[in-house]
Design an enzyme around this catalytic site. Sequence first.
Site, PDB file in Angstrom:
ATOM      1  N   CYS A 145      95.869  65.611 -20.314  1.00  0.00           N
ATOM      2  CA  CYS A 145      95.508  67.023 -20.490  1.00  0.00           C
ATOM      3  C   CYS A 145      96.590  67.636 -21.377  1.00  0.00           C
ATOM      4  O   CYS A 145      97.727  67.146 -21.397  1.00  0.00           O
ATOM      5  CB  CYS A 145      95.493  67.683 -19.112  1.00  0.00           C
ATOM      6  N   HIS A 146      96.249  68.718 -22.073  1.00  0.00           N
ATOM      7  CA  HIS A 146      97.265  69.272 -22.984  1.00  0.00           C
ATOM      8  C   HIS A 146      98.515  69.743 -22.231  1.00  0.00           C
ATOM      9  O   HIS A 146      99.617  69.745 -22.783  1.00  0.00           O
ATOM     10  CB  HIS A 146      96.678  70.390 -23.853  1.00  0.00           C
ATOM     11  N   THR A 147      98.366  70.113 -20.976  1.00  0.00           N
ATOM     12  CA  THR A 147      99.528  70.576 -20.202  1.00  0.00           C
ATOM     13  C   THR A 147     100.600  69.474 -20.124  1.00  0.00           C
ATOM     14  O   THR A 147     101.801  69.765 -20.195  1.00  0.00           O
ATOM     15  CB  THR A 147      99.084  71.013 -18.785  1.00  0.00           C
ATOM     16  N   HIS A 152      98.576  64.484 -14.396  1.00  0.00           N
ATOM     17  CA  HIS A 152      98.036  65.252 -13.269  1.00  0.00           C
ATOM     18  C   HIS A 152      96.520  65.187 -13.177  1.00  0.00           C
ATOM     19  O   HIS A 152      95.948  65.747 -12.257  1.00  0.00           O
ATOM     20  CB  HIS A 152      98.496  66.707 -13.353  1.00  0.00           C
ATOM     21  N   GLU A 153      95.862  64.508 -14.137  1.00  0.00           N
ATOM     22  CA  GLU A 153      94.394  64.427 -14.081  1.00  0.00           C
ATOM     23  C   GLU A 153      94.063  62.970 -13.760  1.00  0.00           C
ATOM     24  O   GLU A 153      94.298  62.095 -14.590  1.00  0.00           O
ATOM     25  CB  GLU A 153      93.851  64.845 -15.457  1.00  0.00           C
ATOM     26  N   CYS A 167      96.981  74.660   1.375  1.00  0.00           N
ATOM     27  CA  CYS A 167      97.543  74.318   2.687  1.00  0.00           C
ATOM     28  C   CYS A 167      96.556  74.614   3.798  1.00  0.00           C
ATOM     29  O   CYS A 167      96.688  74.123   4.911  1.00  0.00           O
ATOM     30  CB  CYS A 167      98.859  75.071   2.914  1.00  0.00           C
ATOM     31  N   CYS A 188      97.695  79.623   4.678  1.00  0.00           N
ATOM     32  CA  CYS A 188      98.350  80.846   4.187  1.00  0.00           C
ATOM     33  C   CYS A 188      97.300  81.925   3.858  1.00  0.00           C
ATOM     34  O   CYS A 188      96.105  81.634   3.819  1.00  0.00           O
ATOM     35  CB  CYS A 188      99.188  80.520   2.959  1.00  0.00           C
ATOM     36  N   CYS A 193      94.890  80.857   1.114  1.00  0.00           N
ATOM     37  CA  CYS A 193      93.898  79.860   1.525  1.00  0.00           C
ATOM     38  C   CYS A 193      92.844  80.480   2.445  1.00  0.00           C
ATOM     39  O   CYS A 193      91.698  80.041   2.456  1.00  0.00           O
ATOM     40  CB  CYS A 193      94.582  78.662   2.182  1.00  0.00           C
ATOM     41  N   CYS A 219      97.606  79.189  -3.334  1.00  0.00           N
ATOM     42  CA  CYS A 219      98.264  78.828  -2.066  1.00  0.00           C
ATOM     43  C   CYS A 219      99.762  79.141  -2.109  1.00  0.00           C
ATOM     44  O   CYS A 219     100.450  78.800  -3.075  1.00  0.00           O
ATOM     45  CB  CYS A 219      98.046  77.332  -1.832  1.00  0.00           C
ATOM     46  N   ARG A 269     100.933  76.233  -4.605  1.00  0.00           N
ATOM     47  CA  ARG A 269     100.427  76.642  -5.918  1.00  0.00           C
ATOM     48  C   ARG A 269     101.229  75.940  -7.013  1.00  0.00           C
ATOM     49  O   ARG A 269     102.367  75.507  -6.781  1.00  0.00           O
ATOM     50  CB  ARG A 269     100.519  78.158  -6.093  1.00  0.00           C
ATOM     51  N   CYS A 309      91.460  67.967 -13.199  1.00  0.00           N
ATOM     52  CA  CYS A 309      92.048  69.149 -13.849  1.00  0.00           C
ATOM     53  C   CYS A 309      91.058  69.768 -14.828  1.00  0.00           C
ATOM     54  O   CYS A 309      90.373  70.729 -14.512  1.00  0.00           O
ATOM     55  CB  CYS A 309      93.364  68.837 -14.558  1.00  0.00           C
ATOM     56  N   ARG A 341      88.706  63.921 -23.918  1.00  0.00           N
ATOM     57  CA  ARG A 341      89.564  63.283 -22.933  1.00  0.00           C
ATOM     58  C   ARG A 341      89.695  61.798 -23.235  1.00  0.00           C
ATOM     59  O   ARG A 341      88.717  61.126 -23.578  1.00  0.00           O
ATOM     60  CB  ARG A 341      89.004  63.478 -21.519  1.00  0.00           C
TER      61      ARG A 341
HETATM   62  P1  NAD Z   1      93.166  70.589 -26.316  1.00  0.00           P
HETATM   63  O1  NAD Z   1      94.368  70.419 -27.150  1.00  0.00           O
HETATM   64  O2  NAD Z   1      92.240  69.446 -26.154  1.00  0.00           O
HETATM   65  O3  NAD Z   1      92.295  71.827 -26.864  1.00  0.00           O
HETATM   66  C1  NAD Z   1      92.880  73.025 -27.321  1.00  0.00           C
HETATM   67  C2  NAD Z   1      92.072  73.515 -28.525  1.00  0.00           C
HETATM   68  O4  NAD Z   1      92.558  74.824 -28.884  1.00  0.00           O
HETATM   69  C3  NAD Z   1      92.242  72.635 -29.767  1.00  0.00           C
HETATM   70  O5  NAD Z   1      90.970  72.269 -30.267  1.00  0.00           O
HETATM   71  C4  NAD Z   1      93.010  73.534 -30.747  1.00  0.00           C
HETATM   72  O6  NAD Z   1      92.643  73.290 -32.102  1.00  0.00           O
HETATM   73  C5  NAD Z   1      92.580  74.922 -30.291  1.00  0.00           C
HETATM   74  N1  NAD Z   1      93.501  76.011 -30.672  1.00  0.00           N
HETATM   75  C6  NAD Z   1      94.858  76.012 -30.623  1.00  0.00           C
HETATM   76  N2  NAD Z   1      95.337  77.216 -31.038  1.00  0.00           N
HETATM   77  C7  NAD Z   1      94.262  77.976 -31.341  1.00  0.00           C
HETATM   78  C8  NAD Z   1      94.086  79.319 -31.805  1.00  0.00           C
HETATM   79  N3  NAD Z   1      95.150  80.108 -32.048  1.00  0.00           N
HETATM   80  N4  NAD Z   1      92.832  79.778 -32.000  1.00  0.00           N
HETATM   81  C9  NAD Z   1      91.750  78.996 -31.761  1.00  0.00           C
HETATM   82  N5  NAD Z   1      91.841  77.712 -31.309  1.00  0.00           N
HETATM   83  C10 NAD Z   1      93.088  77.224 -31.110  1.00  0.00           C
HETATM   84  O7  NAD Z   1      93.682  71.107 -24.883  1.00  0.00           O
HETATM   85  P2  NAD Z   1      92.966  71.083 -23.447  1.00  0.00           P
HETATM   86  O8  NAD Z   1      93.420  69.897 -22.698  1.00  0.00           O
HETATM   87  O9  NAD Z   1      91.515  71.361 -23.620  1.00  0.00           O
HETATM   88  O10 NAD Z   1      93.680  72.341 -22.765  1.00  0.00           O
HETATM   89  C11 NAD Z   1      93.464  73.641 -23.246  1.00  0.00           C
HETATM   90  C12 NAD Z   1      94.468  74.614 -22.644  1.00  0.00           C
HETATM   91  O11 NAD Z   1      94.206  74.792 -21.262  1.00  0.00           O
HETATM   92  C13 NAD Z   1      95.913  74.144 -22.732  1.00  0.00           C
HETATM   93  O12 NAD Z   1      96.730  75.272 -22.996  1.00  0.00           O
HETATM   94  C14 NAD Z   1      96.189  73.620 -21.332  1.00  0.00           C
HETATM   95  O13 NAD Z   1      97.555  73.632 -21.003  1.00  0.00           O
HETATM   96  C15 NAD Z   1      95.412  74.635 -20.534  1.00  0.00           C
HETATM   97  N6  NAD Z   1      95.068  74.263 -19.156  1.00  0.00           N
HETATM   98  C16 NAD Z   1      95.130  75.246 -18.212  1.00  0.00           C
HETATM   99  C17 NAD Z   1      94.749  74.992 -16.921  1.00  0.00           C
HETATM  100  C18 NAD Z   1      94.727  76.082 -15.890  1.00  0.00           C
HETATM  101  O14 NAD Z   1      94.521  75.773 -14.726  1.00  0.00           O
HETATM  102  N7  NAD Z   1      94.917  77.338 -16.261  1.00  0.00           N
HETATM  103  C19 NAD Z   1      94.335  73.708 -16.565  1.00  0.00           C
HETATM  104  C20 NAD Z   1      94.243  72.728 -17.562  1.00  0.00           C
HETATM  105  C21 NAD Z   1      94.614  73.024 -18.852  1.00  0.00           C
HETATM  106 ZN    ZN Z   2      95.536  69.793 -16.862  1.00  0.00          ZN
END
Ligand code: NAD
Ligand code: ZN
Length: 379
Positions: A47-49, A69-70, A99, A102, A105, A113, A117, A177, A372
């Site tokens: 995942c991007h994170t 994490h995925e 949990c 809390c 939850c 949580c 969290r 995720c 993915r």
């Molecule tokens: P990814 O890299 O596969 O996709 C991100 C897309 O955003 C890419 O296609 C990229 O070209 C595009 N992008 C980047 N900057 C941009 C902009 N300024 N304008 C338009 N498009 C833009 O990533 P992913 O795995 O799909 O994750 C996406 C986001 O979600 C990441 O920031 C990740 O950390 C986040 N995330 C958050 C949670 C949550 O629970 N909140 C969970 C998982 C992932």
């Molecule tokens: Zn993720």
Amino acid sequence: MSTAGQVIRCRAAVAWESGKPLSIEEVEVAPPQKDEVRIKILFTSLCHTDVYFWDAKGQNPLFPRILGHEAGGIVESVGEGVTDLKPGDHVLPIFTGECKECPHCMSEESNMCDLLRINTDRVGMINDGKSRFSINGKPIYHFLGTSTFSEYTVVHVGQVAKINPHAPLDKVCVLSCGMSTGFGATVNVAKPKKGQSVAIFGLGAVGLAAAEGARVSGASRIIGVDLNPSRFKQAKKFGVTEFVNPKDYNKPVQEVIVEMTGGGVDRSVECTGSIQAMISAFECVHDGWGVAVLVGVPNKDDAFKTHPVNLLNEKTLKGTFFGNFKPRSDIPAVVEKYMNKELELDKFITHTVPFSEINKAFELMLAGEGLRCVIRMDE
Ligand code: NAD
Ligand code: ZN
């Protein structure tokens, strides 16, 4: 022969320093302690994170660390006090926990949580603050309480969703995720009504899962926004009806979207991690009723800037982790949606690699290729 109660030696991909390829090492994984579970990971995906915390340009550098994490796997053994999981159960580890005790939850509205969290800076287990991973006695940090880039990992029981043992783990691992997050951000948080318009910022896997949520909600227009034009062809298969590349215009993309829609979209979901896209996603929603949902993980020093009159004009700004799903209570049912063919996952999995080639998954994501990449731990 049972390995319960013993240290397990296995392969893990260790991030020794920021931005350097992971190296596959033999690590020692300690047995699970109170309220912990040791899981044999079978499949994990990137995942991007993970990439943000690996390159650590906008995040705290915490190394050496086992990222990931995925994932999906099977319980190997459980620690003291664990009653609702047993060896052999099929599970998804989840980066944010439940949990079940809390106020969060107990609330229907929250998945934040108090105990479990998401905490990106925590490097040990909650019980004793220590790591269960080591190499020659030197601890290796955990990541998000999951550290799935290891053949075995130790996770708090509150971060483990027990799922249907017939569900194919090589597919449903992406519900751990990304796919749950994007889908939930739309259906649980943005909640578009039938016939409404939805803008999706970022057409990676999370954004396209959000688009899938818009499609099943009956959205009339799904406007995809991405800087990478190669995303657009793929996104058509996910029901995205129109595309906007901010690079094609010499004005802010929110203005383009407001013009396209005669006043703004009804809902927007941001899945980029770019602060600029977060602001655009908010400012492009219709006044009076528009709702924007932030999903992307920002850099640690980012600040969201908008004129307060946007809020006075009755636009709503929200954010979510994990699409507001409660991991233990809700995810088994999301897996069932896949089993009943109400939710498609296979189309999100564009690549698979053996564990020994995990760095390829990073290269693909950095190049913006594919959605993915599932990593097979047994190879
Ligand atoms: P990814 O890299 O596969 O996709 C991100 C897309 O955003 C890419 O296609 C990229 O070209 C595009 N992008 C980047 N900057 C941009 C902009 N300024 N304008 C338009 N498009 C833009 O990533 P992913 O795995 O799909 O994750 C996406 C986001 O979600 C990441 O920031 C990740 O950390 C986040 N995330 C958050 C949670 C949550 O629970 N909140 C969970 C998982 C992932
Ligand atoms: Zn993720």
